[in-house]
Design a protein around this motif. Structure first.
Motif, PDB file in Angstrom:
ATOM      1  N   VAL A  28      -5.667   7.850  -3.547  1.00  0.00           N
ATOM      2  CA  VAL A  28      -5.076   9.144  -3.202  1.00  0.00           C
ATOM      3  C   VAL A  28      -3.688   8.944  -2.603  1.00  0.00           C
ATOM      4  O   VAL A  28      -2.715   9.598  -3.006  1.00  0.00           O
ATOM      5  N   LEU A  29      -3.574   8.023  -1.635  1.00  0.00           N
ATOM      6  CA  LEU A  29      -2.285   7.791  -0.972  1.00  0.00           C
ATOM      7  C   LEU A  29      -1.241   7.244  -1.942  1.00  0.00           C
ATOM      8  O   LEU A  29      -0.073   7.629  -1.889  1.00  0.00           O
ATOM      9  N   GLN A  30      -1.658   6.359  -2.833  1.00  0.00           N
ATOM     10  CA  GLN A  30      -0.732   5.845  -3.839  1.00  0.00           C
ATOM     11  C   GLN A  30      -0.373   6.927  -4.852  1.00  0.00           C
ATOM     12  O   GLN A  30       0.771   6.999  -5.299  1.00  0.00           O
ATOM     13  N   GLY A  31      -1.326   7.756  -5.187  1.00  0.00           N
ATOM     14  CA  GLY A  31      -1.109   8.803  -6.177  1.00  0.00           C
ATOM     15  C   GLY A  31      -0.016   9.780  -5.788  1.00  0.00           C
ATOM     16  O   GLY A  31       0.696  10.300  -6.648  1.00  0.00           O
ATOM     17  N   VAL A  32       0.118  10.037  -4.487  1.00  0.00           N
ATOM     18  CA  VAL A  32       1.168  10.949  -4.018  1.00  0.00           C
ATOM     19  C   VAL A  32       2.412  10.189  -3.567  1.00  0.00           C
ATOM     20  O   VAL A  32       3.380  10.787  -3.120  1.00  0.00           O
ATOM     21  N   GLY A  33       2.372   8.858  -3.676  1.00  0.00           N
ATOM     22  CA  GLY A  33       3.549   8.050  -3.382  1.00  0.00           C
ATOM     23  C   GLY A  33       3.757   7.664  -1.935  1.00  0.00           C
ATOM     24  O   GLY A  33       4.797   7.106  -1.594  1.00  0.00           O
ATOM     25  N   LEU A  34       2.779   7.911  -1.073  1.00  0.00           N
ATOM     26  CA  LEU A  34       2.956   7.570   0.340  1.00  0.00           C
ATOM     27  C   LEU A  34       2.762   6.084   0.617  1.00  0.00           C
ATOM     28  O   LEU A  34       3.257   5.567   1.610  1.00  0.00           O
ATOM     29  N   VAL A  35       2.043   5.409  -0.283  1.00  0.00           N
ATOM     30  CA  VAL A  35       1.696   4.010  -0.084  1.00  0.00           C
ATOM     31  C   VAL A  35       1.992   3.227  -1.365  1.00  0.00           C
ATOM     32  O   VAL A  35       1.776   3.729  -2.467  1.00  0.00           O
ATOM     33  N   ASN A  36       2.477   2.011  -1.183  1.00  0.00           N
ATOM     34  CA  ASN A  36       2.683   1.069  -2.291  1.00  0.00           C
ATOM     35  C   ASN A  36       1.581   0.019  -2.238  1.00  0.00           C
ATOM     36  O   ASN A  36       1.192  -0.406  -1.148  1.00  0.00           O
ATOM     37  N   GLY A  37       1.122  -0.405  -3.394  1.00  0.00           N
ATOM     38  CA  GLY A  37       0.100  -1.442  -3.454  1.00  0.00           C
ATOM     39  C   GLY A  37       0.499  -2.561  -4.388  1.00  0.00           C
ATOM     40  O   GLY A  37       1.073  -2.309  -5.449  1.00  0.00           O
ATOM     41  N   VAL A  38       0.192  -3.795  -3.956  1.00  0.00           N
ATOM     42  CA  VAL A  38       0.467  -4.983  -4.768  1.00  0.00           C
ATOM     43  C   VAL A  38      -0.783  -5.852  -4.753  1.00  0.00           C
ATOM     44  O   VAL A  38      -1.325  -6.149  -3.682  1.00  0.00           O
ATOM     45  N   LYS A  39      -1.238  -6.240  -5.940  1.00  0.00           N
ATOM     46  CA  LYS A  39      -2.433  -7.085  -6.025  1.00  0.00           C
ATOM     47  C   LYS A  39      -2.073  -8.523  -5.680  1.00  0.00           C
ATOM     48  O   LYS A  39      -1.131  -9.088  -6.210  1.00  0.00           O
ATOM     49  N   LYS A  40      -2.842  -9.082  -4.742  1.00  0.00           N
ATOM     50  CA  LYS A  40      -2.688 -10.485  -4.347  1.00  0.00           C
ATOM     51  C   LYS A  40      -4.068 -11.118  -4.351  1.00  0.00           C
ATOM     52  O   LYS A  40      -4.876 -10.859  -3.470  1.00  0.00           O
ATOM     53  N   GLY A  41      -4.313 -11.922  -5.367  1.00  0.00           N
ATOM     54  CA  GLY A  41      -5.645 -12.506  -5.505  1.00  0.00           C
ATOM     55  C   GLY A  41      -6.648 -11.429  -5.869  1.00  0.00           C
ATOM     56  O   GLY A  41      -6.406 -10.609  -6.735  1.00  0.00           O
ATOM     57  N   ILE A  75     -12.515   2.815   0.784  1.00  0.00           N
ATOM     58  CA  ILE A  75     -11.111   2.424   0.989  1.00  0.00           C
ATOM     59  C   ILE A  75     -10.345   2.565  -0.321  1.00  0.00           C
ATOM     60  O   ILE A  75      -9.239   3.100  -0.347  1.00  0.00           O
ATOM     61  N   SER A  76     -10.934   2.117  -1.411  1.00  0.00           N
ATOM     62  CA  SER A  76     -10.270   2.224  -2.716  1.00  0.00           C
ATOM     63  C   SER A  76      -9.953   3.675  -3.057  1.00  0.00           C
ATOM     64  O   SER A  76      -8.862   3.968  -3.564  1.00  0.00           O
ATOM     65  N   HIS A  77     -10.885   4.568  -2.773  1.00  0.00           N
ATOM     66  CA  HIS A  77     -10.655   5.984  -3.042  1.00  0.00           C
ATOM     67  C   HIS A  77      -9.474   6.501  -2.229  1.00  0.00           C
ATOM     68  O   HIS A  77      -8.568   7.145  -2.771  1.00  0.00           O
ATOM     69  N   HIS A  78      -9.475   6.229  -0.933  1.00  0.00           N
ATOM     70  CA  HIS A  78      -8.397   6.713  -0.076  1.00  0.00           C
ATOM     71  C   HIS A  78      -7.042   6.118  -0.481  1.00  0.00           C
ATOM     72  O   HIS A  78      -6.027   6.817  -0.483  1.00  0.00           O
ATOM     73  N   MET A  79      -7.045   4.852  -0.849  1.00  0.00           N
ATOM     74  CA  MET A  79      -5.787   4.211  -1.240  1.00  0.00           C
ATOM     75  C   MET A  79      -5.286   4.782  -2.572  1.00  0.00           C
ATOM     76  O   MET A  79      -4.080   4.955  -2.749  1.00  0.00           O
TER      77      MET A  79
END
Length: 100
Positions: free
Chosen positions: A50-63, A44-48
């Protein structure tokens, strides 16, 4: 156009498409994506990444987990690009090959 190529490469994976489908319902924790797709945390981390790297997904750390959302602006940009390249335009690359 190279950035668009990278977006399409990112979309060329069934798991990443499934992740985007899941995120269409709203923000999700990585743990929910992991459970929903029955994939390991590193996968999952790998796929995320990739998706964040091209800007399709935003990620925010919570805990200890990351929460993800779809980047609607980037999706709109990609949609506009597809519309642009699939419709007639005066400056189309095909005009270079046509004889007058």
């Amino acid at each position: 156009m190279e950035d668009k190529v990278e977006v399409f490469k990112a979309l060329g994976d069934i798991n990443r498409l499934a992740i985007l489908d899941m995120l269409s319902c709203g923000e999700l924790c990585a743990c929910d994506i992991m459970d929903g797709l029955e994939l390991s945390q590193p996968t999952i981390s790998h796929h995320m990444k990739v998706l964040q790297g091209v800007g399709l997904v935003n990620g925010v750390k919570k805990g200890r987990w990351m929460n993800y959302t779809i980047n609607k602006e980037k999706i709109e940009e990609v949609q506009k690009f597809i519309t642009y390249i699939t419709n007639f335009k005066e400056d189309c690359i095909c005009h270079r090959f046509k004889e007058d």
